[in-house]
Motif scaffolding. Sequence first.
Motif, PDB file in Angstrom:
ATOM      1  N   ARG A 129       0.841  -1.213   0.000  1.00 49.98           N
ATOM      2  CA  ARG A 129       0.000   0.000   0.000  1.00 49.98           C
ATOM      3  C   ARG A 129       0.870   1.256   0.000  1.00 49.98           C
ATOM      4  O   ARG A 129       0.406   2.332  -0.375  1.00 49.98           O
ATOM      5  N   SER A 130       2.128   1.118   0.403  1.00 48.55           N
ATOM      6  CA  SER A 130       3.031   2.270   0.335  1.00 48.55           C
ATOM      7  C   SER A 130       3.226   2.736  -1.106  1.00 48.55           C
ATOM      8  O   SER A 130       3.515   3.911  -1.347  1.00 48.55           O
ATOM      9  N   ALA A 131       3.048   1.814  -2.063  1.00 50.98           N
ATOM     10  CA  ALA A 131       3.174   2.210  -3.478  1.00 50.98           C
ATOM     11  C   ALA A 131       2.050   3.161  -3.873  1.00 50.98           C
ATOM     12  O   ALA A 131       2.190   3.930  -4.823  1.00 50.98           O
ATOM     13  N   CYS A 132       0.943   3.091  -3.154  1.00 51.19           N
ATOM     14  CA  CYS A 132      -0.163   4.019  -3.408  1.00 51.19           C
ATOM     15  C   CYS A 132       0.098   5.327  -2.661  1.00 51.19           C
ATOM     16  O   CYS A 132      -0.047   6.416  -3.221  1.00 51.19           O
ATOM     17  N   LEU A 133       0.524   5.214  -1.404  1.00 50.57           N
ATOM     18  CA  LEU A 133       0.717   6.409  -0.572  1.00 50.57           C
ATOM     19  C   LEU A 133       1.871   7.266  -1.073  1.00 50.57           C
ATOM     20  O   LEU A 133       1.852   8.492  -0.942  1.00 50.57           O
ATOM     21  N   VAL A 134       2.905   6.608  -1.653  1.00 54.38           N
ATOM     22  CA  VAL A 134       4.134   7.357  -1.951  1.00 54.38           C
ATOM     23  C   VAL A 134       3.873   8.546  -2.881  1.00 54.38           C
ATOM     24  O   VAL A 134       4.467   9.622  -2.705  1.00 54.38           O
ATOM     25  N   GLY A 135       2.969   8.363  -3.843  1.00 55.98           N
ATOM     26  CA  GLY A 135       2.663   9.462  -4.762  1.00 55.98           C
ATOM     27  C   GLY A 135       2.086  10.661  -4.015  1.00 55.98           C
ATOM     28  O   GLY A 135       2.324  11.816  -4.380  1.00 55.98           O
ATOM     29  N   GLY A 136       1.335  10.391  -2.952  1.00 57.68           N
ATOM     30  CA  GLY A 136       0.771  11.474  -2.140  1.00 57.68           C
ATOM     31  C   GLY A 136       1.846  12.197  -1.348  1.00 57.68           C
ATOM     32  O   GLY A 136       1.881  13.432  -1.292  1.00 57.68           O
ATOM     33  N   GLN A 161       5.319   2.969   8.026  1.00 56.79           N
ATOM     34  CA  GLN A 161       6.000   4.194   8.496  1.00 56.79           C
ATOM     35  C   GLN A 161       7.318   4.396   7.764  1.00 56.79           C
ATOM     36  O   GLN A 161       7.826   5.504   7.678  1.00 56.79           O
ATOM     37  N   LEU A 162       7.893   3.286   7.270  1.00 55.20           N
ATOM     38  CA  LEU A 162       9.202   3.375   6.603  1.00 55.20           C
ATOM     39  C   LEU A 162       9.061   3.520   5.086  1.00 55.20           C
ATOM     40  O   LEU A 162       9.940   3.108   4.331  1.00 55.20           O
ATOM     41  N   TRP A 163       7.953   4.100   4.650  1.00 58.86           N
ATOM     42  CA  TRP A 163       7.650   4.193   3.219  1.00 58.86           C
ATOM     43  C   TRP A 163       8.780   4.829   2.417  1.00 58.86           C
ATOM     44  O   TRP A 163       8.981   4.506   1.256  1.00 58.86           O
ATOM     45  N   ASP A 164       9.540   5.743   3.030  1.00 58.81           N
ATOM     46  CA  ASP A 164      10.602   6.442   2.297  1.00 58.81           C
ATOM     47  C   ASP A 164      11.882   5.609   2.257  1.00 58.81           C
ATOM     48  O   ASP A 164      12.872   6.036   1.646  1.00 58.81           O
ATOM     49  N   GLN A 165      11.884   4.450   2.903  1.00 56.70           N
ATOM     50  CA  GLN A 165      13.084   3.605   2.897  1.00 56.70           C
ATOM     51  C   GLN A 165      12.900   2.373   2.010  1.00 56.70           C
ATOM     52  O   GLN A 165      13.730   1.475   2.000  1.00 56.70           O
ATOM     53  N   PHE A 166      11.797   2.323   1.274  1.00 60.59           N
ATOM     54  CA  PHE A 166      11.565   1.225   0.340  1.00 60.59           C
ATOM     55  C   PHE A 166      12.012   1.656  -1.061  1.00 60.59           C
ATOM     56  O   PHE A 166      12.199   2.843  -1.335  1.00 60.59           O
ATOM     57  N   VAL A 275       1.843  15.543   7.842  1.00 58.22           N
ATOM     58  CA  VAL A 275       0.945  14.674   7.063  1.00 58.22           C
ATOM     59  C   VAL A 275       0.310  13.640   7.994  1.00 58.22           C
ATOM     60  O   VAL A 275       1.010  12.861   8.634  1.00 58.22           O
ATOM     61  N   VAL A 276      -1.007  13.663   8.080  1.00 57.58           N
ATOM     62  CA  VAL A 276      -1.726  12.561   8.743  1.00 57.58           C
ATOM     63  C   VAL A 276      -2.177  11.625   7.643  1.00 57.58           C
ATOM     64  O   VAL A 276      -2.749  12.066   6.649  1.00 57.58           O
ATOM     65  N   TYR A 277      -1.874  10.326   7.790  1.00 57.23           N
ATOM     66  CA  TYR A 277      -2.227   9.404   6.708  1.00 57.23           C
ATOM     67  C   TYR A 277      -2.751   8.088   7.255  1.00 57.23           C
ATOM     68  O   TYR A 277      -2.476   7.714   8.403  1.00 57.23           O
ATOM     69  N   HIS A 278      -3.506   7.400   6.394  1.00 55.01           N
ATOM     70  CA  HIS A 278      -4.001   6.078   6.763  1.00 55.01           C
ATOM     71  C   HIS A 278      -4.375   5.296   5.517  1.00 55.01           C
ATOM     72  O   HIS A 278      -4.630   5.866   4.455  1.00 55.01           O
ATOM     73  N   SER A 279      -4.396   3.974   5.665  1.00 51.91           N
ATOM     74  CA  SER A 279      -4.814   3.097   4.573  1.00 51.91           C
ATOM     75  C   SER A 279      -5.697   1.999   5.139  1.00 51.91           C
ATOM     76  O   SER A 279      -5.371   1.376   6.153  1.00 51.91           O
ATOM     77  N   VAL A 280      -6.830   1.789   4.475  1.00 48.79           N
ATOM     78  CA  VAL A 280      -7.778   0.714   4.799  1.00 48.79           C
ATOM     79  C   VAL A 280      -8.044   0.663   6.314  1.00 48.79           C
ATOM     80  O   VAL A 280      -7.859  -0.354   6.969  1.00 48.79           O
ATOM     81  N   PHE A 281      -8.463   1.769   6.833  1.00 48.30           N
ATOM     82  CA  PHE A 281      -8.646   1.947   8.267  1.00 48.30           C
ATOM     83  C   PHE A 281     -10.003   2.573   8.579  1.00 48.30           C
ATOM     84  O   PHE A 281     -10.671   2.207   9.545  1.00 48.30           O
ATOM     85  N   TRP A 282     -10.446   3.492   7.741  1.00 45.77           N
ATOM     86  CA  TRP A 282     -11.623   4.318   8.019  1.00 45.77           C
ATOM     87  C   TRP A 282     -12.856   3.474   8.311  1.00 45.77           C
ATOM     88  O   TRP A 282     -13.627   3.761   9.228  1.00 45.77           O
ATOM     89  N   GLN A 283     -13.025   2.391   7.538  1.00 44.64           N
ATOM     90  CA  GLN A 283     -14.252   1.592   7.661  1.00 44.64           C
ATOM     91  C   GLN A 283     -14.349   0.871   9.006  1.00 44.64           C
ATOM     92  O   GLN A 283     -15.418   0.394   9.372  1.00 44.64           O
ATOM     93  N   TYR A 284     -13.236   0.773   9.727  1.00 47.44           N
ATOM     94  CA  TYR A 284     -13.247   0.053  11.004  1.00 47.44           C
ATOM     95  C   TYR A 284     -13.680   0.942  12.170  1.00 47.44           C
ATOM     96  O   TYR A 284     -13.808   0.471  13.295  1.00 47.44           O
TER      97      TYR A 284
END
Length: 355
Positions: A129-136, A161-166, A275-284
Amino acid sequence: MADLSPLIRALRLQAQACAAFGSAFSGELMDKAADDVEQGGPTLTVLAPWADQSTRAIITHAAPVRLLGAFHACALAGDAPALTAAYPAPGRPGDAQEAYAQARRLIEQRPAWFAEFMNHEPQTNEVRRSACLVGGFLTVASETGLPLRCFEVGASAGLNQLWDQFRYRLGDAGAWGEAGSPVVIETDWRGPPPPLDARVQVIERAACDRRPVDISDPAARARLRAYVWADQFDRLQRLDAAVALALAAKVNVETDDAVAWTAERAAPRAGAATVVYHSVFWQYMPQESQAALLAAINAHGAAASEFAPYAWLRMEPPPNDLANMELRLTLWPGGEERLLARVHPHGAEVKWGGG
Ligand SMILES: C[S@@+](CC[C@H](N)C(=O)[O-])C[C@H]1O[C@@H](n2cnc3c(N)ncnc32)[C@H](O)[C@@H]1O
């Protein structure tokens, strides 16, 4: 005798979802589970806690996913060799028929173990999912020209959290990230590239989850691996690499509710883009919590300025459509909401620009 049709329908729907998202083996197992319930087999005993619920509730409580995870946990543990042998391995397709026969036997032999495993709410942490977030993140860095403070809510094990290290391989759009990273993420990128030349510096990172996965605990790691679908070896391999990286980096996920944590911890600060961010979390979250979190984010956004910009980045499904995902960004000052991309739920595809 209870009406088992909602349970059988839930298992068949899960079978279709697994197949649609690239796990034919898991799909076959779910169909075999439905067959077994129909025929009065032992599968019903471990699904009994959900058997009188509606199909929707059974899916919401992820009962079929709990069962799949339990089988995979047994296969990975190695103490049921006949099951492991029937599971897929790199270069060897699985035999779902034989796997289900073995799994059925285990249900009969280990009912207490299944009850204990399935009592847990399934929890995953999907690194791609970091591949989606990274563009943001790149968009925020490019448009603000400032270093980033990154706050993730609903972070699970905290791996993203380590999206910038991938390292990201975005097909014809190019590549981005740490060239030698042990975590390599490939995605089918459609449309123009994100701003790959943005200068990215993460000066602060923090995360919360109401129930973090403690990756320093081998049992928690094994459980996290078990929820990856068994024939998706690339996901398992990425997960293992990201866990190793996160352990080395000592990533931390604070145990807290997203609403209070965001309000207290994630305010804008001069000299950085927050930046506040989340993935596949809101519905919970229940609706009241969604409204409260939105209010906390809007309040922080209202306090933002050119020198202390604020971003809300999220990869979530649009309302009433859990099968598709969107990447949206709201950036203050201004607070205009943008659809950045339409994305695959596991990050396998990104349609940048939303096309
Ligand atoms: C499906 S997981 C997604 C995890 C991760 N974001 C990812 O994309 O892999 C959803 C996560 O949200 C967490 N969660 C749900 N409600 C929460 C809340 N109110 N506050 C904090 N975390 C929450 C769950 O514990 C779970 O770890």
